[in-house]
Design a protein around this motif. Structure first.
Motif, PDB file in Angstrom:
ATOM      1  N   TYR A 178     -25.280  40.381-111.694  1.00 33.85           N
ATOM      2  CA  TYR A 178     -26.220  41.465-111.979  1.00 33.85           C
ATOM      3  C   TYR A 178     -27.619  41.204-111.430  1.00 33.85           C
ATOM      4  N   ILE A 179     -27.769  40.225-110.565  1.00 38.85           N
ATOM      5  CA  ILE A 179     -29.105  39.831-110.105  1.00 38.85           C
ATOM      6  C   ILE A 179     -29.794  40.930-109.317  1.00 38.85           C
ATOM      7  N   ASP A 180     -29.036  41.842-108.700  1.00 36.72           N
ATOM      8  CA  ASP A 180     -29.645  42.920-107.923  1.00 36.72           C
ATOM      9  C   ASP A 180     -30.510  43.834-108.792  1.00 36.72           C
ATOM     10  N   PHE A 181     -30.248  43.865-110.100  1.00 36.70           N
ATOM     11  CA  PHE A 181     -30.989  44.730-111.005  1.00 36.70           C
ATOM     12  C   PHE A 181     -32.161  44.014-111.675  1.00 36.70           C
ATOM     13  N   ALA A 182     -32.336  42.741-111.375  1.00 38.14           N
ATOM     14  CA  ALA A 182     -33.341  41.928-112.071  1.00 38.14           C
ATOM     15  C   ALA A 182     -34.683  41.947-111.345  1.00 38.14           C
ATOM     16  N   ASP A 183     -35.749  41.837-112.112  1.00 37.24           N
ATOM     17  CA  ASP A 183     -37.077  41.623-111.538  1.00 37.24           C
ATOM     18  C   ASP A 183     -37.308  40.130-111.309  1.00 37.24           C
ATOM     19  N   THR A 184     -36.614  39.295-112.060  1.00 37.74           N
ATOM     20  CA  THR A 184     -36.678  37.847-111.888  1.00 37.74           C
ATOM     21  C   THR A 184     -35.873  37.440-110.655  1.00 37.74           C
ATOM     22  N   PRO A 185     -36.408  36.580-109.784  1.00 40.24           N
ATOM     23  CA  PRO A 185     -35.659  36.158-108.583  1.00 40.24           C
ATOM     24  C   PRO A 185     -34.405  35.383-108.958  1.00 40.24           C
ATOM     25  N   GLY A 186     -33.428  35.384-108.050  1.00 35.36           N
ATOM     26  CA  GLY A 186     -32.196  34.637-108.247  1.00 35.36           C
ATOM     27  C   GLY A 186     -32.332  33.183-107.823  1.00 35.36           C
ATOM     28  N   SER A 187     -31.181  32.509-107.717  1.00 34.51           N
ATOM     29  CA  SER A 187     -31.164  31.064-107.469  1.00 34.51           C
ATOM     30  C   SER A 187     -30.838  30.680-106.021  1.00 34.51           C
ATOM     31  N   VAL A 239      -8.596  45.653 -95.323  1.00 43.46           N
ATOM     32  CA  VAL A 239      -9.208  46.931 -95.688  1.00 43.46           C
ATOM     33  C   VAL A 239     -10.452  46.710 -96.556  1.00 43.46           C
ATOM     34  N   SER A 240     -10.354  45.843 -97.539  1.00 45.80           N
ATOM     35  CA  SER A 240     -11.515  45.545 -98.388  1.00 45.80           C
ATOM     36  C   SER A 240     -12.666  44.975 -97.570  1.00 45.80           C
ATOM     37  N   MET A 241     -12.346  44.053 -96.662  1.00 45.15           N
ATOM     38  CA  MET A 241     -13.399  43.459 -95.838  1.00 45.15           C
ATOM     39  C   MET A 241     -14.071  44.503 -94.963  1.00 45.15           C
ATOM     40  N   LYS A 242     -13.296  45.417 -94.410  1.00 45.65           N
ATOM     41  CA  LYS A 242     -13.855  46.452 -93.548  1.00 45.65           C
ATOM     42  C   LYS A 242     -14.741  47.400 -94.349  1.00 45.65           C
ATOM     43  N   ILE A 243     -14.269  47.831 -95.522  1.00 49.27           N
ATOM     44  CA  ILE A 243     -15.066  48.724 -96.369  1.00 49.27           C
ATOM     45  C   ILE A 243     -16.377  48.056 -96.771  1.00 49.27           C
ATOM     46  N   ALA A 244     -16.296  46.805 -97.194  1.00 47.42           N
ATOM     47  CA  ALA A 244     -17.497  46.078 -97.607  1.00 47.42           C
ATOM     48  C   ALA A 244     -18.483  45.946 -96.450  1.00 47.42           C
ATOM     49  N   SER A 245     -17.983  45.656 -95.272  1.00 49.68           N
ATOM     50  CA  SER A 245     -18.859  45.494 -94.104  1.00 49.68           C
ATOM     51  C   SER A 245     -19.594  46.786 -93.786  1.00 49.68           C
ATOM     52  N   VAL A 246     -18.907  47.920 -93.930  1.00 48.06           N
ATOM     53  CA  VAL A 246     -19.551  49.215 -93.693  1.00 48.06           C
ATOM     54  C   VAL A 246     -20.655  49.450 -94.721  1.00 48.06           C
ATOM     55  N   VAL A 247     -20.344  49.262 -95.989  1.00 46.17           N
ATOM     56  CA  VAL A 247     -21.315  49.515 -97.051  1.00 46.17           C
ATOM     57  C   VAL A 247     -22.545  48.622 -96.895  1.00 46.17           C
ATOM     58  N   LEU A 248     -22.346  47.385 -96.492  1.00 44.49           N
ATOM     59  CA  LEU A 248     -23.471  46.466 -96.340  1.00 44.49           C
ATOM     60  C   LEU A 248     -24.428  46.890 -95.228  1.00 44.49           C
ATOM     61  N   ARG A 249     -23.962  47.723 -94.315  1.00 42.63           N
ATOM     62  CA  ARG A 249     -24.854  48.257 -93.275  1.00 42.63           C
ATOM     63  C   ARG A 249     -25.821  49.285 -93.851  1.00 42.63           C
ATOM     64  N   HIS A 250     -25.558  49.740 -95.075  1.00 38.42           N
ATOM     65  CA  HIS A 250     -26.391  50.755 -95.712  1.00 38.42           C
ATOM     66  C   HIS A 250     -27.175  50.159 -96.877  1.00 38.42           C
ATOM     67  N   ALA A 251     -27.591  48.906 -96.736  1.00 39.76           N
ATOM     68  CA  ALA A 251     -28.245  48.187 -97.834  1.00 39.76           C
ATOM     69  C   ALA A 251     -29.500  48.895 -98.332  1.00 39.76           C
ATOM     70  N   GLN A 252     -30.272  49.495 -97.433  1.00 37.97           N
ATOM     71  CA  GLN A 252     -31.511  50.149 -97.846  1.00 37.97           C
ATOM     72  C   GLN A 252     -31.226  51.328 -98.771  1.00 37.97           C
ATOM     73  N   GLU A 253     -30.175  52.066 -98.455  1.00 40.49           N
ATOM     74  CA  GLU A 253     -29.770  53.186 -99.306  1.00 40.49           C
ATOM     75  C   GLU A 253     -29.448  52.702-100.724  1.00 40.49           C
ATOM     76  N   TYR A 254     -28.828  51.536-100.809  1.00 47.18           N
ATOM     77  CA  TYR A 254     -28.467  51.002-102.119  1.00 47.18           C
ATOM     78  C   TYR A 254     -29.670  50.448-102.854  1.00 47.18           C
ATOM     79  N   GLN A 255     -30.653  49.965-102.131  1.00 42.98           N
ATOM     80  CA  GLN A 255     -31.875  49.508-102.788  1.00 42.98           C
ATOM     81  C   GLN A 255     -32.564  50.669-103.506  1.00 42.98           C
ATOM     82  N   GLU A 256     -32.526  51.836-102.898  1.00 43.12           N
ATOM     83  CA  GLU A 256     -33.101  53.023-103.538  1.00 43.12           C
ATOM     84  C   GLU A 256     -32.310  53.378-104.796  1.00 43.12           C
ATOM     85  N   GLN A 257     -30.991  53.229-104.719  1.00 43.15           N
ATOM     86  CA  GLN A 257     -30.136  53.518-105.874  1.00 43.15           C
ATOM     87  C   GLN A 257     -30.381  52.519-106.999  1.00 43.15           C
ATOM     88  N   ILE A 258     -30.540  51.258-106.638  1.00 47.58           N
ATOM     89  CA  ILE A 258     -30.833  50.216-107.631  1.00 47.58           C
ATOM     90  C   ILE A 258     -32.145  50.526-108.343  1.00 47.58           C
TER      91      ILE A 258
END
Length: 342
Positions: A178-187, A239-258
């Motif tokens: 859940y570190i993506d939702f934290a204000d505290t930095p991760g490890s 298939v999972s690896m391919k889907i994940a790789s695509v989604v990771l290209r849209h990291a900025q979009e997910y930062q807005e969602q977070i």
């Protein structure tokens, strides 16, 4: 042989605020990109066991070399792999109480003993007290979630450093689902500095990919080289690896969602703080941990509204995932009814 501790999967219908999933669906544009990418996967061939594309994409996102990464079927598989590698019959896993119940599941499967350090109601604890407890327990591995599941409490890196330094001879594994939702930095900044420190992360929460079960283990390059040699081949399908790789290209979009989820967390927290018949604790995750002496009445009202939350049976505690604004408003409406009826 020890009895294996079971794990109850989450309910799968209604308004689901019980499994800490990302309530926002993938965008149509990302779905289309996934469809086109998956069409190119050669399904008659085994997956890339080196996980080249995926590790490069995730390493680029978090600023870590792919040589320090390993991916598997959710961070759960990575947790199980670490427990199986370092623990066994008579060895001790030291964790927190409360914490993620899958630790007990994996440890019991390898006949390891589990000891739990009791935290304060809000999940906080003194690092020095935890270190003393782990030493007295003769811990063979330290493992806890950060932010904590279910309390949402998050330990800062300087406290993680103290633990890593106190136990140089055993693995210290930090579950950062859940570190993506934290204000505290991760490890991550510490994971190459300390040879005994390991971190797990997942795409199931912040990146909305719970369905494809993709998670990561991060440590030093030396540690990862040794772990990769004995890791099961073809752990993650193509298939999972391919889907994940695509989604990771849209990291900025997910930062807005977070950011939107964190804002909704504040809305829920502020509203629930005003309630007389429940207590809500501060959280750095995508959920809120609560207690109420009248919990069953609240659960009944939520059920009448087809809302499912996480109930910790036998206690006055429960956990609510932060949903969409519409879902959160339905939760608050149910809580207002709860307050009025009492």
């Amino acid at each position: 042989m020890k009895t294996i501790q079971t794990y109850a999967p989450a309910k799968t219908d209604g308004i689901l605020l019980n499994a800490n999933e990302n309530s926002y669906p993938l965008s149509d544009a990302v779905r289309q990109e996934i469809t086109e990418a998956v069409a190119s996967v050669e399904l008659n061939r085994y997956p890339d066991s080196d996980e080249t594309e995926l590790l490069a994409a995730y390493g680029n996102l978090i600023g870590v070399s792919p040589d320090r990464l390993l991916a598997g079927n959710g961070s759960d598989q990575m947790l199980g792999y670490m427990i199986g590698t370092f623990l066994g019959k008579g060895k001790v896993l030291c964790t927190l109480n409360p914490d993620f119940s899958m630790y007990d599941y994996y440890a019991s499967g390898y006949e390891a003993d589990v000891v739990k350090f009791k935290t304060a109601d809000d999940g906080s604890f003194r690092t020095e007290d935890f270190i003393a407890f782990a030493r007295d327990s003769k811990a063979g591995m330290i493992l806890f979630s950060n932010p904590n599941n279910p309390t949402g409490n998050c330990l800062p890196p300087e406290e993680i450093r103290k633990i890593a330094e106190a136990f140089p001879e055993i693995p210290v594994l930090i579950d950062e689902a859940y570190i993506d939702f934290a204000d505290t930095p991760g490890s991550l900044s510490l994971s190459d500095e300390y040879g005994n420190l390991y971190v797990t992360r997942t795409l199931s929460k912040a990146y909305g990919l719970a369905a494809i079960r993709t998670g990561f283990l991060i440590s030093s390059e030396k540690n990862m080289k040794a772990l990769k040699q004995s890791f099961v081949p073809y752990a993650l399908n193509s298939v999972s690896m391919k889907i994940a790789s695509v989604v990771l290209r849209h990291a900025q979009e997910y930062q807005e969602q977070i950011s939107a989820i964190k804002a909704q967390r504040r809305v829920l927290y502020d509203a629930m703080q005003a309630c007389r018949k429940l207590k809500v604790y501060p959280s750095e995750a995508n959920f809120l941990y609560c207690s109420s002496p009248c919990k069953q009445q609240l659960l009944d009202i939520l059920k009448q509204n087809n809302i499912t939350i996480r109930d910790y049976a036998g206690t006055d505690r429960f956990r609510i995932t932060v949903g969409t604004p519409q879902e959160n408003e339905l939760v608050l409406k149910a809580i207002r009814t709860f307050e009025e009826e009492l």
